[in-house]
Design a protein around this motif. Structure first.
Motif, PDB file in Angstrom:
ATOM      1  N   ASP A   1       0.820  -1.212   0.000  1.00  0.00           N
ATOM      2  CA  ASP A   1       0.000   0.000   0.000  1.00  0.00           C
ATOM      3  C   ASP A   1       0.853   1.261   0.000  1.00  0.00           C
TER       4      ASP A   1
ATOM      5  N   HIS B   1      -0.408   5.131  -9.097  1.00  0.00           N
ATOM      6  CA  HIS B   1      -1.820   4.965  -9.433  1.00  0.00           C
ATOM      7  C   HIS B   1      -1.985   4.191 -10.730  1.00  0.00           C
TER       8      HIS B   1
ATOM      9  N   SER C   1      -7.406   4.086 -13.526  1.00  0.00           N
ATOM     10  CA  SER C   1      -8.543   4.892 -13.061  1.00  0.00           C
ATOM     11  C   SER C   1      -8.141   5.950 -12.049  1.00  0.00           C
ATOM     12  N   GLY C   2      -6.895   5.894 -11.591  1.00  0.00           N
ATOM     13  CA  GLY C   2      -6.439   6.790 -10.542  1.00  0.00           C
ATOM     14  C   GLY C   2      -6.364   6.125  -9.183  1.00  0.00           C
ATOM     15  N   ALA C   3      -6.940   4.933  -9.047  1.00  0.00           N
ATOM     16  CA  ALA C   3      -6.825   4.165  -7.808  1.00  0.00           C
ATOM     17  C   ALA C   3      -5.426   3.569  -7.712  1.00  0.00           C
ATOM     18  N   PRO C   4      -4.976   3.218  -6.520  1.00  0.00           N
ATOM     19  CA  PRO C   4      -3.632   2.640  -6.394  1.00  0.00           C
ATOM     20  C   PRO C   4      -3.491   1.348  -7.201  1.00  0.00           C
TER      21      PRO C   4
ATOM     22  N   ARG D   1      -2.169  -2.350  -7.896  1.00  0.00           N
ATOM     23  CA  ARG D   1      -1.885  -3.499  -7.033  1.00  0.00           C
ATOM     24  C   ARG D   1      -0.740  -4.343  -7.585  1.00  0.00           C
TER      25      ARG D   1
ATOM     26  N   ARG E   1      -2.553   0.740 -16.858  1.00  0.00           N
ATOM     27  CA  ARG E   1      -1.927   2.034 -17.128  1.00  0.00           C
ATOM     28  C   ARG E   1      -0.503   1.779 -17.602  1.00  0.00           C
TER      29      ARG E   1
ATOM     30  N   GLU F   1      -4.770  -2.453 -11.428  1.00  0.00           N
ATOM     31  CA  GLU F   1      -5.435  -2.188 -10.155  1.00  0.00           C
ATOM     32  C   GLU F   1      -5.930  -3.463  -9.488  1.00  0.00           C
ATOM     33  N   ASP F   2      -5.697  -4.613 -10.120  1.00  0.00           N
ATOM     34  CA  ASP F   2      -5.974  -5.922  -9.535  1.00  0.00           C
ATOM     35  C   ASP F   2      -4.651  -6.627  -9.284  1.00  0.00           C
TER      36      ASP F   2
END
Length: 227
Positions: free
Chosen positions: A27, A32, A35-38, A40, A89, A137-138
């Motif tokens: 974390d 990012h 979508s802008g989410a962190p 993974r 991304r 993001e996954d």
């Protein structure tokens, strides 16, 4: 997920590129994603030897002659299209602010820097590069990686520190200005036409050594970048 990895691998292979490992972010160190989410997970994209060269040249023929940093532009186009297809991304080593690509590569493949700063690969030697990365993001399940044998540890002679006429590389680091002045100067033709003499002196991965025209392209880019 296995099908996605296979699809990405096939799309990269069609352009002479290869997956160079990956890992899951914690974390605290995650950039990012799309979508802008962190993010993974990350998959690194690179090359082994000069496999992308013919694909790049074919693309280059269709581009304006004045295009800046064409190899970066080609890499972004190819990796960006794959990222869009697979919901990732795309990022590049030349993006600003700079991302920690070398640290990512060391974490993904277990490599260590050579005396020249280039990561030493047990198969490719110094003849490889990282062209970008895919951020997801996954979390992606990847096989456990084994620490790579660091060939520099058993190389006693260190010819990579003895071949440069201006001693640009040493255990103290890289003498950037001395190297640049030599490459641009009257005695720099061997480097301009055939690449870094120190890098070429490395005895490992010689089957993957870039051809002279590829090395000349990179050396010309180095000389321009120092302007």
């Amino acid at each position: 997920m296995r099908g996605m990895i296979e699809g990405i691998t096939a799309a990269l292979d069609a352009n002479g590129l290869v997956l160079r490992g990956g890992f899951a972010f914690s974390d605290s160190d995650a950039p990012h994603g799309a979508s802008g989410a962190p993010a993974r997970s990350i998959l690194l994209v690179g090359q082994a030897g000069a496999a992308p060269w013919r694909h790049f040249l074919r693309w280059r023929e269709q581009q304006p002659q004045a295009i800046a940093n064409p190899l970066d532009a080609w890499s972004r186009e190819i990796i960006g299209a794959i990222a869009e297809k697979f919901g990732a991304r795309a990022v590049s080593p030349s993006d600003k602010p700079y991302l920690p690509f070398q640290q990512w590569a060391m974490r993904a493949e277990g490599l260590k820097p050579s005396p020249l700063g280039i990561l030493m690969n047990p198969q490719y030697g110094l003849w490889h590069a990282y062209r970008g990365a895919l951020l997801f993001e996954d979390e992606i399940a990847l096989p456990e990686r084994a620490d790579a044998v660091h060939l520099c540890d058993s190389c006693i002679e260190k010819p990579c520190l003895k071949s440069c006429p201006v001693d640009a590389y040493s255990r103290e680091g890289f003498a950037y200005q001395a190297c640049l002045a030599h490459v641009r100067g009257g005695n720099g033709e061997p480097c301009r036409s055939g690449g870094c003499l120190d890098r070429n002196a490395c005895p490992y991965g010689t089957a993957y050594r870039y051809p002279p025209e590829v090395q000349a392209f990179h050396m010309a880019s180095f000389a321009r970048a120092g302007s």
